[in-house]
Design a protein around this motif. Sequence first.
Motif, PDB file in Angstrom:
ATOM      1  N   HIS A  24      -2.251 -48.029  -5.491  1.00 15.23           N
ATOM      2  CA  HIS A  24      -1.151 -47.406  -4.054  1.00 15.23           C
ATOM      3  C   HIS A  24      -1.437 -48.005  -2.571  1.00 15.23           C
ATOM      4  N   VAL A  25      -2.660 -48.379  -2.275  1.00 13.21           N
ATOM      5  CA  VAL A  25      -1.942 -49.077  -0.970  1.00 13.21           C
ATOM      6  C   VAL A  25      -1.456 -49.712  -0.933  1.00 13.21           C
ATOM      7  N   LYS A  26      -0.990 -50.674  -2.099  1.00 11.30           N
ATOM      8  CA  LYS A  26      -0.390 -52.238  -1.818  1.00 11.30           C
ATOM      9  C   LYS A  26       0.646 -51.647  -1.981  1.00 11.30           C
ATOM     10  N   ASN A  27       1.256 -49.882  -2.245  1.00 11.28           N
ATOM     11  CA  ASN A  27       2.560 -49.643  -2.294  1.00 11.28           C
ATOM     12  C   ASN A  27       2.642 -49.201  -1.271  1.00 11.28           C
ATOM     13  N   LEU A  28       1.761 -48.665  -0.384  1.00 14.09           N
ATOM     14  CA  LEU A  28       1.987 -48.106   0.425  1.00 14.09           C
ATOM     15  C   LEU A  28       2.481 -48.886   1.657  1.00 14.09           C
ATOM     16  N   ARG A  29       1.535 -50.172   1.914  1.00 12.42           N
ATOM     17  CA  ARG A  29       1.544 -51.002   2.471  1.00 12.42           C
ATOM     18  C   ARG A  29       3.192 -51.316   3.411  1.00 12.42           C
ATOM     19  N   GLN A  30       3.748 -51.709   1.943  1.00  6.97           N
ATOM     20  CA  GLN A  30       5.001 -52.568   1.183  1.00  6.97           C
ATOM     21  C   GLN A  30       5.812 -51.595   2.412  1.00  6.97           C
ATOM     22  N   LYS A  31       5.483 -50.356   2.186  1.00  7.42           N
ATOM     23  CA  LYS A  31       6.789 -49.342   2.409  1.00  7.42           C
ATOM     24  C   LYS A  31       6.650 -48.816   4.408  1.00  7.42           C
ATOM     25  N   ILE A  32       4.947 -48.499   4.787  1.00  7.07           N
ATOM     26  CA  ILE A  32       5.222 -48.123   6.449  1.00  7.07           C
ATOM     27  C   ILE A  32       4.772 -49.974   7.080  1.00  7.07           C
ATOM     28  N   GLU A  33       3.903 -50.989   6.630  1.00  6.85           N
ATOM     29  CA  GLU A  33       3.902 -51.970   7.491  1.00  6.85           C
ATOM     30  C   GLU A  33       4.879 -53.093   7.868  1.00  6.85           C
ATOM     31  N   SER A  34       4.548 -53.605   9.368  1.00  9.00           N
ATOM     32  CA  SER A  34       5.884 -54.145   9.325  1.00  9.00           C
ATOM     33  C   SER A  34       5.983 -55.762   8.763  1.00  9.00           C
ATOM     34  N   ASN A  35       4.050 -55.908   8.485  1.00  7.28           N
ATOM     35  CA  ASN A  35       3.530 -56.774   7.734  1.00  7.28           C
ATOM     36  C   ASN A  35       2.645 -56.610   7.093  1.00  7.28           C
ATOM     37  N   PRO A  36       3.229 -55.833   5.696  1.00 11.47           N
ATOM     38  CA  PRO A  36       1.709 -56.065   4.589  1.00 11.47           C
ATOM     39  C   PRO A  36       0.748 -56.907   4.672  1.00 11.47           C
ATOM     40  N   LYS A  37       1.287 -57.887   4.939  1.00  8.77           N
ATOM     41  CA  LYS A  37       0.451 -59.204   4.477  1.00  8.77           C
ATOM     42  C   LYS A  37      -1.083 -58.869   6.065  1.00  8.77           C
TER      43      LYS A  37
END
Length: 234
Positions: free
Chosen positions: A203-216
């Motif tokens: 869920h956190v991985k998916n959330l980062r893909q959606k709200i982070e400019s750079n998920p990494k």
Amino acid sequence: MLNSVKKKILIIEDEEKITEVIQSYLEKEEFEVHICTDGSAAFELFEQINPTLVILDLMLPGVNGEEICMRLRSISRVPIIILTAKADEQSILHCFNIGADDYVTKPFSPRQLVARVMALLRRTEEDVRLLSNIYSFNDGDLIVDDLKHEVKKQGEVVSLTNSEYKILVSMIQYPKKAFSREELVCRALGYDYEGIDRVIDTHVKNLRQKIESNPKEPKYILTVHGVGYKFGGE
């Protein structure tokens, strides 16, 4: 029943015996049940009835369940329970990765499925409330509107699952708190959730893909090594 208004359940499954059993058990709980046996017809029926929850088999004629799940998730936050014959951890995590809120492995107990439906609807209805209606972070880069249950990234609406939304809101409520996976499971998936706590990572991985400019290199959902996660927006 959760309240006096009948809730609509859409079952997308092509095995008649399975749909008959599920329908019977759900109707005993006073749900209004609709059945679709062909993946190609699922979207039209979904738009017609606007269901409260979807039970979705992965193996379907026409359009497969994975594509249906992803397409539904792109337009709606409706709770989705996946029916799958695969019980290994990788397959289960994949279900969450494509947007499911829960899963049931075949063969399954109809009573257990109904219990999961009830639990998921309780979690959906028991909204996590923010201390304010609208929260803005990093000069408006991320906005959470709790009245609308809407999240925007750089002005564009982001489609989150109920679990993703609750994880995000839980962290926003306590921005300096480091949450363990177990805590986030309880807040996002409920105390009666019996799956693996590592699903939070998905869920956190998916959330980062959606709200982070750079998920990494996340700015909002930060990893706290040895503990879990915390919110880092300002």
